[in-house]
Motif scaffolding. Structure first.
Motif, PDB file in Angstrom:
ATOM      1  N   ARG A 183      10.022 -26.314   9.885  1.00 36.50           N
ATOM      2  CA  ARG A 183      11.120 -25.752   9.275  1.00 36.50           C
ATOM      3  C   ARG A 183      12.559 -25.836   9.998  1.00 36.50           C
ATOM      4  O   ARG A 183      13.700 -26.458   9.070  1.00 36.50           O
ATOM      5  N   ALA A 184      12.680 -25.925  10.569  1.00 41.38           N
ATOM      6  CA  ALA A 184      13.768 -25.476  11.705  1.00 41.38           C
ATOM      7  C   ALA A 184      14.662 -27.043  11.892  1.00 41.38           C
ATOM      8  O   ALA A 184      15.943 -27.725  11.474  1.00 41.38           O
ATOM      9  N   PHE A 185      13.907 -28.814  12.215  1.00 43.78           N
ATOM     10  CA  PHE A 185      14.003 -29.924  11.583  1.00 43.78           C
ATOM     11  C   PHE A 185      14.111 -30.292  10.752  1.00 43.78           C
ATOM     12  O   PHE A 185      15.352 -31.022  10.363  1.00 43.78           O
ATOM     13  N   ALA A 186      14.096 -29.475   9.402  1.00 41.06           N
ATOM     14  CA  ALA A 186      14.016 -29.227   8.018  1.00 41.06           C
ATOM     15  C   ALA A 186      16.029 -29.279   7.625  1.00 41.06           C
ATOM     16  O   ALA A 186      16.513 -29.542   7.082  1.00 41.06           O
ATOM     17  N   LEU A 187      16.132 -28.151   8.206  1.00 41.46           N
ATOM     18  CA  LEU A 187      17.193 -27.295   7.792  1.00 41.46           C
ATOM     19  C   LEU A 187      18.317 -28.028   7.695  1.00 41.46           C
ATOM     20  O   LEU A 187      19.828 -27.724   7.259  1.00 41.46           O
ATOM     21  N   PRO A 188      19.168 -28.707   9.587  1.00 40.24           N
ATOM     22  CA  PRO A 188      19.945 -29.308   9.278  1.00 40.24           C
ATOM     23  C   PRO A 188      20.370 -30.532   7.971  1.00 40.24           C
ATOM     24  O   PRO A 188      21.366 -30.598   8.016  1.00 40.24           O
TER      25      PRO A 188
END
Length: 435
Positions: free
Chosen positions: A368-373
């Motif tokens: 999810r952290a890598f999908a957020l940007p």
């Protein structure tokens, strides 16, 4: 004790309680021919839809599923059904083997597969509701349910679920990307904190002389009231609700206000994240409200049915934000995964299980952290190219599915290798050393 450790223990207690609920539901469904027949009937529309009316369904489903064409996948194919079984299997293996709720990975997995966040949430809630209805044996649990406690709590839970569903639907109508970004952000914070605590707990457990002592202390803690719960029960704001009459002479009392507030928190989290709310009910009841663990378990089973049912059907299904095929596939996969995972705990050390849980949760966080940007960039809040955002998102997706796949293969492989020994036994049972 530090605030970080207190909150971490709070969340882990909820994850363990939800895993126990999942295991109980799986045992009841798979151990009853009538429930298995009901499961078969629920799967029948998928089989007929995929064989008899596949072309017609592919043309109409995008309009039915939320009314927007942005969904992918937004139609039924056998591939999607089998993929959903795989997602449920992975979540079930985590729940059964690790002893902590694997439902945390379902929404990230569905979103990684291209399902919009709001549909992932709605579909997961519907899957939880279907499991609760099929596996429920409330008539056997009524002795552990304080009806007054449960009904008062549900007043707040229904209100919180209404607000949570409204937030998700409003954000989606404003901008589907904004909706995905919001749900993704919630998961980033939740999985990030839980994963960090689980990793810390794993590293500390390797130094412990014995895990059984720690587990025994944890069980003892759930039976005694915390200082916070004692303070809350001393607050006399009518109406007062009496409960635990069978645990304490005369029972305990608490203001209905605190129950309603707790219900709002659980309902809000359930509707926004699609996790049923069970992972919050147990720690809130035991550590904050001072309810005994026996009453909490019975009430939790009761509230999950109504909270997940209302949130899933009333806030998502009637607006077209559930994907029935995915929900039933996840249900089928999770039932199988939980059974395999729970058996494997007999041959796997508890410390290893803790380590796997930390890695699984952190993989969801990275996903999810890598999908957020890319989502923030699409909204104009982050200055990166679309290409960069896409690459980051793909890295998160691959890392997530590689970790979950490795874990799943390892659990199933351990099961197959030890299947003869598991049949003949007896083996050392490590299940009491789970997370």
């Amino acid at each position: 004790m530090s605030a970080f450790k207190q909150v971490g223990q709070f969340m882990m207690a909820g994850a363990r309680a939800h895993a126990q609920w999942e295991k109980s539901m799986s045992d009841r469904i798979l151990g009853d021919r009538r429930r298995l027949l009901l499961l078969g009937l629920l799967l029948l529309p998928i089989i007929l839809g995929g064989v008899a009316w596949a072309d017609e369904l592919m043309a109409s489903l995008p309009d039915i599923l939320g009314g927007k064409m942005a969904y992918s996948p937004a139609f039924y194919t056998p591939t999607i059904f089998f993929a959903s079984i795989g997602v449920g299997l992975g979540a079930g293996l985590i729940t059964g083997c690790i002893g902590a709720g694997g439902g945390f990975i379902i929404a990230p997995a569905l979103m990684s597969a291209g399902v919009k966040g709001i549909m992932a949430v709605g579909t997961d809630l519907f899957h939880i509701f279907a499991k609760a209805i099929m596996g429920s044996v409330l008539h056997r649990k009524l002795g552990n349910i304080s009806v007054a406690l449960a009904v008062t709590f549900l007043i707040g839970a229904i209100g919180g679920a209404t607000v949570g569903g409204l937030i998700n639907r409003t954000l989606y109508e404003l901008n589907p990307v904004l909706s995905d970004a919001f749900i993704t952000t919630v998961y980033v914070f939740m999985l990030g904190f839980l994963g960090l605590y689980a990793l810390t707990d794993f590293l500390q457990s390797r130094k412990a002389a014995t895990l059984a002592t720690a587990e025994g202390q944890a069980q003892k803690d759930t039976e005694s009231m915390t200082a916070l719960s004692e303070k809350i029960q001393r607050v006399n704001i009518p109406p007062m609700i009496t409960f635990d009459q069978g645990v304490v002479p005369g029972g305990r009392k608490i203001s209905a206000l605190f129950l309603v507030i707790s219900g709002v928190v659980v309902g809000l989290a359930a509707a926004i994240m699609g996790v049923g709310g069970g992972f919050l009910t147990f720690p809130i009841f035991v550590y904050i409200l001072g309810v005994s663990s026996s009453t909490t378990v019975g009430t939790d089973i009761f509230q999950i049915i109504f909270t997940a049912g209302y949130a899933g059907l009333g806030q998502y299904a009637i607006y077209g934000f559930i994907f029935y095929t995915l929900a039933m596939g996840m249900l089928l996969g999770s039932l199988i995964g939980i059974q395999i995972g729970s058996v494997v705990t007999k041959v796997v050390p508890g410390t290893t299980i803790r380590g796997f849980y930390a890695v699984a949760v952190l993989s969801g966080f990275v996903n999810r952290a890598f999908a957020l940007p890319s989502k923030l960039a699409a909204l104009g809040y982050l200055d990166i190219t679309a290409r960069t955002g896409y690459i980051l998102e793909q890295i998160g997706i691959y890392l997530f599915f590689v970790v979950i796949t490795i874990f799943s293969v390892w659990v199933i492989g351990t099961f197959v290798v030890n299947i003869k020994a598991l049949k003949t036994g007896p083996l050392t049972n490590h299940s009491n050393q789970q997370v």
